[in-house]
Design a protein around this motif. Structure first.
Motif, PDB file in Angstrom:
ATOM      1  N   UNK A 214       0.814  -1.212   0.000  1.00  0.00           N
ATOM      2  CA  UNK A 214       0.000   0.000   0.000  1.00  0.00           C
ATOM      3  C   UNK A 214       0.851   1.267   0.000  1.00  0.00           C
ATOM      4  N   UNK A 215       1.960   1.228   0.711  1.00  0.00           N
ATOM      5  CA  UNK A 215       2.818   2.409   0.793  1.00  0.00           C
ATOM      6  C   UNK A 215       3.879   2.220   1.858  1.00  0.00           C
ATOM      7  N   UNK A 216       4.499   3.323   2.281  1.00  0.00           N
ATOM      8  CA  UNK A 216       5.538   3.286   3.306  1.00  0.00           C
ATOM      9  C   UNK A 216       5.163   4.244   4.437  1.00  0.00           C
ATOM     10  N   UNK A 296      -3.865   5.650  12.402  1.00  0.00           N
ATOM     11  CA  UNK A 296      -2.622   6.003  13.091  1.00  0.00           C
ATOM     12  C   UNK A 296      -1.521   6.416  12.113  1.00  0.00           C
ATOM     13  N   UNK A 297      -1.708   6.122  10.839  1.00  0.00           N
ATOM     14  CA  UNK A 297      -0.690   6.413   9.843  1.00  0.00           C
ATOM     15  C   UNK A 297      -0.605   7.911   9.545  1.00  0.00           C
ATOM     16  N   UNK A 298       0.418   8.300   8.761  1.00  0.00           N
ATOM     17  CA  UNK A 298       0.587   9.686   8.363  1.00  0.00           C
ATOM     18  C   UNK A 298      -0.648  10.156   7.585  1.00  0.00           C
ATOM     19  N   UNK A 299      -1.076  11.403   7.766  1.00  0.00           N
ATOM     20  CA  UNK A 299      -2.280  11.914   7.084  1.00  0.00           C
ATOM     21  C   UNK A 299      -2.261  11.716   5.572  1.00  0.00           C
ATOM     22  N   UNK A 303      -4.895   9.487   3.363  1.00  0.00           N
ATOM     23  CA  UNK A 303      -5.659  10.011   2.223  1.00  0.00           C
ATOM     24  C   UNK A 303      -5.488   9.134   0.995  1.00  0.00           C
ATOM     25  N   UNK A 304      -4.262   8.654   0.767  1.00  0.00           N
ATOM     26  CA  UNK A 304      -3.987   7.790  -0.377  1.00  0.00           C
ATOM     27  C   UNK A 304      -4.775   6.486  -0.279  1.00  0.00           C
ATOM     28  N   UNK A 305      -4.786   5.893   0.923  1.00  0.00           N
ATOM     29  CA  UNK A 305      -5.486   4.630   1.131  1.00  0.00           C
ATOM     30  C   UNK A 305      -6.991   4.812   0.955  1.00  0.00           C
ATOM     31  N   UNK A 306      -7.534   5.884   1.532  1.00  0.00           N
ATOM     32  CA  UNK A 306      -8.982   6.116   1.436  1.00  0.00           C
ATOM     33  C   UNK A 306      -9.411   6.437   0.010  1.00  0.00           C
ATOM     34  N   UNK A 307      -8.534   7.151  -0.730  1.00  0.00           N
ATOM     35  CA  UNK A 307      -8.865   7.489  -2.110  1.00  0.00           C
ATOM     36  C   UNK A 307      -8.880   6.248  -2.996  1.00  0.00           C
ATOM     37  N   UNK A 310     -11.138   3.291  -0.196  1.00  0.00           N
ATOM     38  CA  UNK A 310     -12.287   3.698   0.603  1.00  0.00           C
ATOM     39  C   UNK A 310     -12.142   3.201   2.028  1.00  0.00           C
ATOM     40  N   UNK A 311     -13.191   2.578   2.561  1.00  0.00           N
ATOM     41  CA  UNK A 311     -13.162   2.033   3.918  1.00  0.00           C
ATOM     42  C   UNK A 311     -12.872   0.532   3.931  1.00  0.00           C
ATOM     43  N   UNK A 312     -12.422  -0.012   2.795  1.00  0.00           N
ATOM     44  CA  UNK A 312     -12.181  -1.454   2.682  1.00  0.00           C
ATOM     45  C   UNK A 312     -10.905  -1.898   3.394  1.00  0.00           C
ATOM     46  N   UNK A 313     -10.005  -0.948   3.694  1.00  0.00           N
ATOM     47  CA  UNK A 313      -8.736  -1.282   4.339  1.00  0.00           C
ATOM     48  C   UNK A 313      -8.640  -0.533   5.670  1.00  0.00           C
ATOM     49  N   UNK A 314      -9.213  -1.082   6.750  1.00  0.00           N
ATOM     50  CA  UNK A 314      -9.148  -0.405   8.049  1.00  0.00           C
ATOM     51  C   UNK A 314      -7.803  -0.578   8.758  1.00  0.00           C
ATOM     52  N   UNK A 315      -7.071  -1.642   8.371  1.00  0.00           N
ATOM     53  CA  UNK A 315      -5.789  -1.919   9.012  1.00  0.00           C
ATOM     54  C   UNK A 315      -4.717  -2.199   7.950  1.00  0.00           C
TER      55      UNK A 315
END
Length: 322
Positions: A214-216, A296-299, A303-307, A310-315
């Motif tokens: 997903x990212x770093x 808890x991740x960086x803002x 934003x990248x994850x939600x974009x 959406x809400x499919x990845x809560x953790x």
């Protein structure tokens, strides 16, 4: 009669990794010091068997216990991120034989300055190799960073040991025996973050439940490294705190005064007894595969994850290392 391996998942944990007891059983299995003596050809066989099992093409006649044994060897000797064989001294299964010798001599030879400096240097050299071997390999570490980490940690350990030795000269003898632990704890707080500083600077690789990158995240790196520091200090604490008390009393006994040459080997042996239990217990304090809330991740990463999801990845999940 051949065992049915059609539904066998070799990567599924044998014990529940969500519980402390399950993690301890897991690490008792893979930190077994006897695996250090396993020949290279047998380790290579274990890797082939694990890879074939993942592809579903195990040789006819293979038993489940053979696959479980192969997985035990694989987990003890190969890095979970890269699949590459780890150097033998840096493996967690070498913590008992390596740690018992170094810790035993640190606790025995703590009175003179040259001995303190030498054994703290040996210990930090060993720790640096262990930290590098068990890092999160998704974040590369340069030779310069490794050298800086090694020098900083060794300097911290030696400075702590020398400084506390000078401060405790007039203190009771038992206090002086605890100086090596203070030095080890202080050095761990420096050595591990320094060796893994790239993760703190650029972030550690985080994934979703299906292992998709997903990212770093720097915050995730800080959580993982903090847990490793706590685990390493916990690993050393019982032996380095209780053993001086035991030896302080034993050395007052009449027969022990006659066999001073055996004091060092006895401390090494007792350190091994502590480490046999404390290595898996300390490694099992926290899950190796960490789970962290997206909130808890960086803002910017949130934003990248939600974009994207959406809400499919809560953790998110990441390998904290050992």
């Amino acid at each position: 009669m051949e065992a049915d391996l059609s539904g066998f998942n070799i990567d599924a944990p044998r014990w529940d990794q969500c519980t402390f007891l399950g993690r301890v059983k897991h690490f008792f299995n893979i930190t077994d010091p006897r695996t250090v003596l396993v020949p290279e050809r047998e380790l290579d066989w274990a890797k082939v068997m694990v890879e074939k099992s993942r592809m579903g093409v195990v040789p006819p006649g293979t038993q489940v216990k053979q696959l479980l044994y192969a997985k035990k060897l694989y987990d003890s000797a190969f890095h979970p991120d890269t699949g590459e064989k780890m150097n033998i001294i840096g493996r967690m299964s070498f913590q008992v034989p390596g740690g018992m010798i170094i810790t035993g001599f640190m606790l025995q030879f703590y009175r003179t300055m040259p001995a303190v400096i030498f054994w703290q240097w040996v210990n930090q050299s060993f720790n640096a190799l262990v930290n590098y071997t068990n890092r999160n390999a998704a974040s590369p570490t340069s030779v310069r960073q490794m050298a800086l980490s090694y020098i900083t940690a060794t300097t911290t350990a030696v400075a702590t040991a020398v400084g506390m030795n000078m401060l405790t000269k007039r203190a009771p003898p038992l206090v002086g025996r605890w100086v090596p632990f203070a030095a080890v704890a202080a050095a761990n707080c420096v050595n591990i973050p320094m060796m893994r500083q790239q993760e703190l600077i650029q972030g550690i690789c985080v994934k979703d439940r299906n292992h998709n990158e997903i990212g770093h995240s720097r915050r995730a790196a800080a959580v993982g490294i903090t847990q490793v520091v706590i685990s390493r200090i916990t690993m050393a604490a019982p032996g380095m705190i209780l053993l001086p008390v035991i030896m302080e009393r034993l050395e007052k006994l009449h027969f022990m005064k006659k066999v001073k040459v055996l004091h060092a080997p006895l401390q090494v042996l007792l350190c091994g007894c502590f480490l046999i239990f404390m290595v898996p217990v300390a490694c099992g304090l926290f899950p190796q595969k960490c789970e962290l809330s997206v909130s808890y991740l960086e803002p910017e990463l949130q934003d990248t994850i939600k974009a994207k999801y959406g809400e499919l990845v809560p953790y998110v999940y990441f390998n904290k290392g050992l």
